[in-house]
Design a protein around this motif. Sequence first.
Motif, PDB file in Angstrom:
ATOM      1  N   CYS A   1     -48.487  25.685 -50.828  1.00 60.49           N
ATOM      2  CA  CYS A   1     -49.486  24.980 -50.351  1.00 60.49           C
ATOM      3  C   CYS A   1     -50.347  25.741 -49.478  1.00 60.49           C
ATOM      4  O   CYS A   1     -50.106  26.474 -48.470  1.00 60.49           O
ATOM      5  N   ASP A   2     -51.804  25.712 -49.721  1.00 59.87           N
ATOM      6  CA  ASP A   2     -52.940  26.432 -48.752  1.00 59.87           C
ATOM      7  C   ASP A   2     -53.940  25.197 -48.512  1.00 59.87           C
ATOM      8  O   ASP A   2     -55.009  25.066 -49.295  1.00 59.87           O
ATOM      9  N   ALA A   3     -53.817  24.592 -47.389  1.00 59.76           N
ATOM     10  CA  ALA A   3     -54.422  23.674 -46.816  1.00 59.76           C
ATOM     11  C   ALA A   3     -54.400  22.600 -47.939  1.00 59.76           C
ATOM     12  O   ALA A   3     -55.692  21.936 -48.254  1.00 59.76           O
ATOM     13  N   GLN A   4     -53.449  21.964 -48.306  1.00 54.54           N
ATOM     14  CA  GLN A   4     -53.154  21.163 -49.371  1.00 54.54           C
ATOM     15  C   GLN A   4     -53.239  19.897 -48.746  1.00 54.54           C
ATOM     16  O   GLN A   4     -52.454  19.433 -47.829  1.00 54.54           O
ATOM     17  N   SER A   5     -54.110  19.024 -49.258  1.00 50.05           N
ATOM     18  CA  SER A   5     -54.069  17.375 -48.625  1.00 50.05           C
ATOM     19  C   SER A   5     -52.841  16.787 -49.173  1.00 50.05           C
ATOM     20  O   SER A   5     -52.428  16.981 -50.100  1.00 50.05           O
ATOM     21  N   LEU A   6     -52.410  15.966 -48.012  1.00 48.75           N
ATOM     22  CA  LEU A   6     -51.094  15.138 -48.298  1.00 48.75           C
ATOM     23  C   LEU A   6     -51.592  13.972 -49.072  1.00 48.75           C
ATOM     24  O   LEU A   6     -52.663  13.618 -49.230  1.00 48.75           O
ATOM     25  N   ASN A   7     -50.522  13.424 -49.792  1.00 53.17           N
ATOM     26  CA  ASN A   7     -50.610  12.298 -50.578  1.00 53.17           C
ATOM     27  C   ASN A   7     -50.667  10.900 -49.668  1.00 53.17           C
ATOM     28  O   ASN A   7     -50.141  10.988 -48.578  1.00 53.17           O
ATOM     29  N   THR A   8     -51.898  10.163 -50.031  1.00 57.03           N
ATOM     30  CA  THR A   8     -52.234   9.086 -49.116  1.00 57.03           C
ATOM     31  C   THR A   8     -51.719   7.814 -49.717  1.00 57.03           C
ATOM     32  O   THR A   8     -52.098   6.893 -49.358  1.00 57.03           O
ATOM     33  N   GLY A   9     -50.936   7.817 -50.679  1.00 57.81           N
ATOM     34  CA  GLY A   9     -50.155   6.636 -51.293  1.00 57.81           C
ATOM     35  C   GLY A   9     -49.186   5.983 -50.246  1.00 57.81           C
ATOM     36  O   GLY A   9     -48.923   6.459 -49.162  1.00 57.81           O
ATOM     37  N   ALA A  10     -48.546   4.974 -50.702  1.00 58.78           N
ATOM     38  CA  ALA A  10     -47.398   4.256 -49.749  1.00 58.78           C
ATOM     39  C   ALA A  10     -46.297   4.989 -49.334  1.00 58.78           C
ATOM     40  O   ALA A  10     -45.981   6.045 -50.009  1.00 58.78           O
ATOM     41  N   ALA A  11     -45.523   4.289 -48.743  1.00 59.74           N
ATOM     42  CA  ALA A  11     -44.066   5.155 -48.584  1.00 59.74           C
ATOM     43  C   ALA A  11     -43.614   5.762 -50.074  1.00 59.74           C
ATOM     44  O   ALA A  11     -43.429   4.891 -50.884  1.00 59.74           O
ATOM     45  N   GLY A  12     -43.166   6.805 -49.955  1.00 55.70           N
ATOM     46  CA  GLY A  12     -42.394   7.357 -51.060  1.00 55.70           C
ATOM     47  C   GLY A  12     -42.295   8.786 -51.092  1.00 55.70           C
ATOM     48  O   GLY A  12     -42.696   9.500 -50.067  1.00 55.70           O
ATOM     49  N   THR A  13     -41.816   9.425 -52.211  1.00 54.68           N
ATOM     50  CA  THR A  13     -41.545  11.083 -52.054  1.00 54.68           C
ATOM     51  C   THR A  13     -42.734  11.431 -53.179  1.00 54.68           C
ATOM     52  O   THR A  13     -43.030  10.943 -54.200  1.00 54.68           O
ATOM     53  N   TYR A  14     -43.577  12.532 -52.657  1.00 59.74           N
ATOM     54  CA  TYR A  14     -44.603  13.166 -53.579  1.00 59.74           C
ATOM     55  C   TYR A  14     -44.425  14.646 -53.563  1.00 59.74           C
ATOM     56  O   TYR A  14     -44.224  15.197 -52.534  1.00 59.74           O
ATOM     57  N   ASN A  15     -44.930  15.204 -54.617  1.00 56.41           N
ATOM     58  CA  ASN A  15     -44.817  16.745 -54.685  1.00 56.41           C
ATOM     59  C   ASN A  15     -46.085  17.154 -54.251  1.00 56.41           C
ATOM     60  O   ASN A  15     -47.148  16.786 -54.431  1.00 56.41           O
ATOM     61  N   LEU A  16     -46.079  18.323 -53.564  1.00 57.58           N
ATOM     62  CA  LEU A  16     -47.243  18.938 -52.866  1.00 57.58           C
ATOM     63  C   LEU A  16     -47.493  20.320 -53.449  1.00 57.58           C
ATOM     64  O   LEU A  16     -46.592  21.265 -53.687  1.00 57.58           O
ATOM     65  N   GLY A  17     -48.649  20.650 -53.688  1.00 60.23           N
ATOM     66  CA  GLY A  17     -48.970  22.051 -54.197  1.00 60.23           C
ATOM     67  C   GLY A  17     -48.586  22.513 -55.448  1.00 60.23           C
ATOM     68  O   GLY A  17     -48.199  21.675 -56.291  1.00 60.23           O
ATOM     69  N   ASP A  18     -48.207  23.619 -55.314  1.00 54.85           N
ATOM     70  CA  ASP A  18     -47.719  24.714 -56.618  1.00 54.85           C
ATOM     71  C   ASP A  18     -46.105  24.784 -56.501  1.00 54.85           C
ATOM     72  O   ASP A  18     -45.397  24.512 -55.432  1.00 54.85           O
ATOM     73  N   GLN A  19     -45.338  24.939 -57.641  1.00 53.15           N
ATOM     74  CA  GLN A  19     -44.281  25.180 -57.815  1.00 53.15           C
ATOM     75  C   GLN A  19     -43.602  26.528 -58.163  1.00 53.15           C
ATOM     76  O   GLN A  19     -44.576  27.340 -58.808  1.00 53.15           O
ATOM     77  N   ILE A  20     -42.695  27.205 -57.810  1.00 51.23           N
ATOM     78  CA  ILE A  20     -42.193  28.380 -58.205  1.00 51.23           C
ATOM     79  C   ILE A  20     -41.329  28.556 -59.148  1.00 51.23           C
ATOM     80  O   ILE A  20     -40.372  28.030 -59.108  1.00 51.23           O
ATOM     81  N   ASP A  21     -41.670  29.110 -60.256  1.00 52.75           N
ATOM     82  CA  ASP A  21     -40.555  29.232 -61.380  1.00 52.75           C
ATOM     83  C   ASP A  21     -39.869  30.238 -61.136  1.00 52.75           C
ATOM     84  O   ASP A  21     -40.300  31.653 -61.026  1.00 52.75           O
TER      85      ASP A  21
END
Length: 159
Positions: free
Chosen positions: A10-30
């Motif tokens: 994440c580079d200044a990645q906005s957070l998810n503004t949804g309700a309580a729960g788990t969310y993926n952020l930014g990029d994944q590394i393969d």
Amino acid sequence: MILDERTEFCDAQSLNTGAAGTYNLGDQIDLGVAGRGIGQPGDQLYLVLQVATGITAGSAGTVQFQLSSDDSGTLATNGTQSIHMQTRAFTTGTGTGTTTLKAGTVLGVFALPIEGVTYERYLGVQQVTGTAAITAGAIDAFLTPTPAAWKSYDAPFQL
């Protein structure tokens, strides 16, 4: 501190503004294959999490961040992903909507686990929102072999 664009989630990645729960952020590394060791004794990697834009919530709640891996490029958020580390729960609001986690706050510098849960092919950072939704905020998250170690101290400790 050394930072490689390919190990940045994440580079200044906005957070998810949804309700309580788990969310993926930014990029994944393969990682290429499951089971690959990514932290070796004497060649340790560190996950750095820091606030880029102040994190706020409209009412009292919490947010945690976790380093997870999965066999899919879109990490599962239902508990079937492998969780390698998780931060403590940070308070996100006081009921007044004020910023409780200010920009520049380091949420943590964590040595990647060398043993324990086996890394699956894709590695990423997830946001775990508890109780109340985030209304604003962004984070930086990346891997580095050389985390910043400098820290400032209040007047009695300055020379």
